[in-house]
Design a protein around this motif. Structure first.
Motif: not given
Length: 197
Positions: A82-87, A173-174, A180-183, A189-191
């Protein structure tokens, strides 16, 4: 926010690589070859050549953006084939001693001029690295142009307990509104998972 730092000596950040995330090799001296290798590994065997080229070009663009920001680490959400969804990038910003509080960060973010879309959400949170300001908003990729797209993002501005005069901007960013809600949850979680090394 505060000014970027030109050197990367203050902090070293360890970002665990969750499932479907590609951690960018910001130290490589041959990013084009690295991006092509990533595309070969990411896409299904037999995919059209144009897909390999497009994916490698995208990865290389994000790599260049992260390097220009002097990112400490950066990664891309790229589910299989798949393509890039978020960075996601983590960079260090200098903070004057008098601004090294979450309240001062909130005031500075509140003064930041847009354009932004919708409501800008500001929340003070405690992370393992230290106190932080969480900012969620939508903004254009090209503010001075009538073209361009709208991106949504969550940034955590963290004041690491182990360092003074430094803050970390941890930003996801996405551009797919339906995610939106999931990201936003993933950004939190990443933080939470970031560690200084």
């Amino acid at each position: 926010m505060a000014t970027d730092t030109a050197d990367w000596r203050e902090c070293r950040v360890d970002l665990p690589a969750p499932h479907n995330w590609l951690v960018l090799d910001l130290r490589t001296e041959d990013p084009e070859t690295w991006a092509r290798q990533v595309a070969e590994e990411h896409l299904l065997e037999g995919s059209p050549r144009e897909l390999y080229d497009a994916f490698a070009t995208d990865v290389l663009w994000y790599w260049g953006a992260a390097r220009r920001q002097n990112a400490l680490c950066a990664s891309l959400l790229t589910p299989p084939d798949a393509p890039v969804l978020a960075s996601y990038t983590v960079r260090e910003v200098r903070v004057p001693p008098e601004a090294a509080t979450v309240a001062a960060l909130r005031a500075e973010v509140g003064r930041t001029e847009g354009p932004f879309f919708g409501t800008q959400l500001l929340e003070e949170v405690d992370l393992p690295l230290g106190p932080a300001l969480r900012v969620q908003r939508m903004e254009p990729t090209a503010p001075d142009s009538s073209s361009g797209e709208i991106v949504e993002g969550v940034a955590h501005y963290v004041l690491p307990a182990r360092f003074t005069g430094t803050a970390l901007e941890c930003r996801l960013l996405w551009s797919s509104p339906g995610l939106g809600e999931a990201l936003a949850k993933m950004a939190d979680e990443l933080a939470e998972s970031l560690r200084l090394t």
